[in-house]
Write an enzyme that holds these catalytic residues in place. Structure first.
Site, PDB file in Angstrom:
ATOM      1  N   SER A  48       0.847  -1.197   0.000  1.00  0.00           N
ATOM      2  CA  SER A  48       0.000   0.000   0.000  1.00  0.00           C
ATOM      3  C   SER A  48       0.884   1.250   0.000  1.00  0.00           C
ATOM      4  O   SER A  48       2.101   1.159   0.216  1.00  0.00           O
ATOM      5  CB  SER A  48      -0.891   0.014   1.236  1.00  0.00           C
ATOM      6  OG  SER A  48      -0.102   0.289   2.386  1.00  0.00           O
ATOM      7  N   ASP A  81      -1.305  -1.473  -3.878  1.00  0.00           N
ATOM      8  CA  ASP A  81      -2.661  -1.477  -3.318  1.00  0.00           C
ATOM      9  C   ASP A  81      -3.113  -0.035  -3.036  1.00  0.00           C
ATOM     10  O   ASP A  81      -2.361   0.734  -2.428  1.00  0.00           O
ATOM     11  CB  ASP A  81      -2.611  -2.287  -2.004  1.00  0.00           C
ATOM     12  CG  ASP A  81      -3.976  -2.544  -1.402  1.00  0.00           C
ATOM     13  OD1 ASP A  81      -4.956  -2.649  -2.169  1.00  0.00           O
ATOM     14  OD2 ASP A  81      -4.057  -2.651  -0.158  1.00  0.00           O
ATOM     15  N   HIS A  82      -4.304   0.315  -3.470  1.00  0.00           N
ATOM     16  CA  HIS A  82      -4.882   1.651  -3.214  1.00  0.00           C
ATOM     17  C   HIS A  82      -3.927   2.794  -3.552  1.00  0.00           C
ATOM     18  O   HIS A  82      -3.635   3.650  -2.702  1.00  0.00           O
ATOM     19  CB  HIS A  82      -5.322   1.789  -1.752  1.00  0.00           C
ATOM     20  CG  HIS A  82      -6.488   0.938  -1.413  1.00  0.00           C
ATOM     21  ND1 HIS A  82      -7.772   1.215  -1.818  1.00  0.00           N
ATOM     22  CD2 HIS A  82      -6.571  -0.229  -0.724  1.00  0.00           C
ATOM     23  CE1 HIS A  82      -8.585   0.281  -1.389  1.00  0.00           C
ATOM     24  NE2 HIS A  82      -7.885  -0.627  -0.729  1.00  0.00           N
ATOM     25  N   HIS A 179     -13.154  -2.089   4.960  1.00  0.00           N
ATOM     26  CA  HIS A 179     -11.788  -2.319   5.438  1.00  0.00           C
ATOM     27  C   HIS A 179     -11.763  -2.374   6.969  1.00  0.00           C
ATOM     28  O   HIS A 179     -12.619  -1.789   7.628  1.00  0.00           O
ATOM     29  CB  HIS A 179     -10.870  -1.188   4.959  1.00  0.00           C
ATOM     30  CG  HIS A 179     -10.605  -1.230   3.486  1.00  0.00           C
ATOM     31  ND1 HIS A 179     -11.153  -0.336   2.605  1.00  0.00           N
ATOM     32  CD2 HIS A 179      -9.857  -2.082   2.736  1.00  0.00           C
ATOM     33  CE1 HIS A 179     -10.752  -0.625   1.376  1.00  0.00           C
ATOM     34  NE2 HIS A 179      -9.963  -1.677   1.420  1.00  0.00           N
ATOM     35  N   GLY A 180     -10.793  -3.067   7.500  1.00  0.00           N
ATOM     36  CA  GLY A 180     -10.606  -3.087   8.948  1.00  0.00           C
ATOM     37  C   GLY A 180     -11.318  -4.253   9.622  1.00  0.00           C
ATOM     38  O   GLY A 180     -11.793  -5.188   8.964  1.00  0.00           O
ATOM     39  N   ASN A 253      -8.559  -9.418  -1.252  1.00  0.00           N
ATOM     40  CA  ASN A 253      -7.564  -8.647  -0.490  1.00  0.00           C
ATOM     41  C   ASN A 253      -7.676  -8.866   1.014  1.00  0.00           C
ATOM     42  O   ASN A 253      -8.741  -8.639   1.605  1.00  0.00           O
ATOM     43  CB  ASN A 253      -7.776  -7.154  -0.738  1.00  0.00           C
ATOM     44  CG  ASN A 253      -7.285  -6.713  -2.093  1.00  0.00           C
ATOM     45  OD1 ASN A 253      -7.085  -7.529  -2.983  1.00  0.00           O
ATOM     46  ND2 ASN A 253      -7.099  -5.422  -2.252  1.00  0.00           N
ATOM     47  N   ILE A 254      -6.559  -9.269   1.613  1.00  0.00           N
ATOM     48  CA  ILE A 254      -6.561  -9.566   3.049  1.00  0.00           C
ATOM     49  C   ILE A 254      -5.368  -8.883   3.721  1.00  0.00           C
ATOM     50  O   ILE A 254      -4.217  -9.149   3.368  1.00  0.00           O
ATOM     51  CB  ILE A 254      -6.512 -11.091   3.278  1.00  0.00           C
ATOM     52  CG1 ILE A 254      -7.779 -11.731   2.695  1.00  0.00           C
ATOM     53  CG2 ILE A 254      -6.374 -11.410   4.772  1.00  0.00           C
ATOM     54  CD1 ILE A 254      -7.781 -13.231   2.670  1.00  0.00           C
ATOM     55  N   ASP A 255      -5.647  -8.039   4.665  1.00  0.00           N
ATOM     56  CA  ASP A 255      -4.595  -7.355   5.413  1.00  0.00           C
ATOM     57  C   ASP A 255      -4.871  -7.429   6.924  1.00  0.00           C
ATOM     58  O   ASP A 255      -4.043  -7.879   7.715  1.00  0.00           O
ATOM     59  CB  ASP A 255      -4.515  -5.891   4.950  1.00  0.00           C
ATOM     60  CG  ASP A 255      -3.377  -5.140   5.615  1.00  0.00           C
ATOM     61  OD1 ASP A 255      -2.541  -5.777   6.272  1.00  0.00           O
ATOM     62  OD2 ASP A 255      -3.319  -3.909   5.493  1.00  0.00           O
TER      63      ASP A 255
HETATM   64  P1  13P Z   1      -9.122  -6.025   5.190  1.00  0.00           P
HETATM   65  O1  13P Z   1      -9.030  -4.778   6.015  1.00  0.00           O
HETATM   66  O2  13P Z   1     -10.445  -6.668   5.304  1.00  0.00           O
HETATM   67  O3  13P Z   1      -8.019  -6.976   5.440  1.00  0.00           O
HETATM   68  O4  13P Z   1      -8.996  -5.557   3.652  1.00  0.00           O
HETATM   69  C1  13P Z   1      -7.730  -5.329   3.074  1.00  0.00           C
HETATM   70  C2  13P Z   1      -7.814  -4.661   1.753  1.00  0.00           C
HETATM   71  O5  13P Z   1      -8.845  -4.493   1.148  1.00  0.00           O
HETATM   72  C3  13P Z   1      -6.534  -4.204   1.176  1.00  0.00           C
HETATM   73  O6  13P Z   1      -6.722  -3.500  -0.014  1.00  0.00           O
HETATM   74  O1  G3H Z   2      -7.018  -1.356   2.264  1.00  0.00           O
HETATM   75  C1  G3H Z   2      -6.049  -0.990   2.915  1.00  0.00           C
HETATM   76  C2  G3H Z   2      -5.033  -1.981   3.319  1.00  0.00           C
HETATM   77  O2  G3H Z   2      -5.459  -2.703   4.428  1.00  0.00           O
HETATM   78  C3  G3H Z   2      -3.722  -1.317   3.531  1.00  0.00           C
HETATM   79  O3  G3H Z   2      -3.683  -0.659   4.748  1.00  0.00           O
HETATM   80  O4  G3H Z   2      -3.007   1.604   3.982  1.00  0.00           O
HETATM   81  O5  G3H Z   2      -2.790   0.934   6.379  1.00  0.00           O
HETATM   82  O6  G3H Z   2      -1.274  -0.042   4.662  1.00  0.00           O
HETATM   83  P1  G3H Z   2      -2.622   0.535   4.968  1.00  0.00           P
HETATM   84 ZN    ZN Z   3      -8.600  -2.394   0.008  1.00  0.00          ZN
END
Ligand code: 13P
Ligand code: G3H
Ligand code: ZN
Length: 316
Positions: A48, A81-82, A179-180, A253-255
């Site tokens: 990201s 990402d984003h 997200h989150g 997508n999994i973070d």
């Molecule tokens: P989560 O916050 O559900 O893990 O989503 C991550 C995400 O969409 C990263 O782009």
């Molecule tokens: O969608 C966002 C991802 O979880 C990345 O999170 O921008 O805090 O790195 P971040």
């Molecule tokens: Zn995302």
């Protein structure tokens, strides 16, 4: 081996979803690669904008190159990402990324099209593919926070217009996730009717699901038992991944889930061994636990065991 996102998508489309996992540091990187090797899964590694400035973007890129050497059998694509327009252009020019995401979903439709199209033109000139976003997920990402009232599901008719106008290669759709850690209350879940309608209008076109963490209940309980204070967090039901994948959701997508594993391991480690101050002790436990979690995730996404097939089609 770093491969093109297009090739991974072509193999997965309509059959299974590729896990797209965010990394920020060496421990996450090692756990991710180990978990994907243990489950013999192709995967996407994503960085990201926040991750690029956490240590330094060159640090992350160097870690990925090193992991590629340490795990020579791994097959994966590298994805931004984003991104905003500036980050996308930087990644496109760097030559390191397989794909970028331009996220102008907070802009009005026409402006989203305009920005996305500029990124698509620059990326395609360098053989890089582009994920774009239409519709707004709830929750927090980077410095943008979207309240539940402002979050809105992707309009399938607009999705068709958007893809045709921009030439983007995949589309992140708002289908009920956020997200989150706090996604759902009660029994809400994915809006399959939206996915279905988008696929009807865009047959064969890969869709991307953001906000896909499952926020396992036992993980939240263990964090709270070790001094954490997470509220009633709830994520995506893992049983919904397979039907979504069959309907064209090709990247998931999994973070957040990875962050929860990190939080649980470190809280428990320091609770159970209060005299320890060696970072390597919890770090080792985290890498092993994260690898286990990734392998499990690849199983529910259907990418487990697909490495040999992917290698065969790539002729590598
Ligand atoms: P989560 O916050 O559900 O893990 O989503 C991550 C995400 O969409 C990263 O782009
Ligand atoms: O969608 C966002 C991802 O979880 C990345 O999170 O921008 O805090 O790195 P971040
Ligand atoms: Zn995302």
């Amino acid at each position: 081996m770093i491969v093109s996102t297009t090739e991974l998508f072509r193999h997965a489309y309509g059959k299974y979803a590729l896990g797209a996992y965010n990394i920020n540091n060496a421990e996450q990187t090692m756990g991710l690669f180990q978990g994907c090797m243990d489950s013999q899964a192709p995967f996407m590694i994503q960085i990201s904008k926040g991750a690029r400035s956490y240590t330094d973007k060159r640090m992350l890129e160097a870690m990925i190159r090193a992991a590629d050497e340490i795990f020579p059998d791994a097959i994966f694509a590298v994805h931004l990402d984003h991104g905003d327009e500036e980050a996308c252009m930087d990644c496109i020019e760097s030559g390191f990324y397989s794909s970028v995401m331009i996220d102008a979903s907070h802009e009005p439709f026409d402006r989203n099209v305009e920005i996305t199209k500029r990124v698509v033109d620059a990326a395609h000139a360098r053989n890089i593919v582009v994920e774009a976003e239409l519709g707004q997920l709830g929750g927090v990402e980077e410095d943008i926070s979207v309240s539940e009232e402002d979050a809105n599901l992707t309009n399938p008719e607009e999705a068709e217009q958007f893809v045709k106008a921009t030439g983007c290669d995949s589309l992140a759709c708002a289908i009920g996730t956020s997200h989150g850690a706090y996604k759902f209350t009660g029994s809400q879940g994915l809006h399959f009717e939206v996915i279905e309608e988008i696929q009807k209008r865009l047959p064969g076109f890969p869709l991307v699901m953001h906000g896909s963490s499952s926020v396992p209940h036992d993980e939240v309980e263990r964090i709270n038992a070790a001094g954490g204070a997470l509220k009633d967090a709830k994520g995506v039901d893992e049983k919904q991944f397979a039907p979504a994948a069959k309907m064209g959701v090709t990247k998931v997508n999994i973070d957040t889930d990875g962050r929860l594993v990190w939080c649980r391991v470190h809280r428990e480690e320091f609770r159970d061994d209060p005299s320890n101050f060696d970072l390597r002790k919890p770090g080792k436990v985290f890498m092993a636990e994260y690898a286990k979690y990734i392998a499990h995730k690849n199983k529910v996404l259907g990418s487990e065991g697909k490495l040999a097939e992917v290698r065969a089609i790539l002729n590598k």
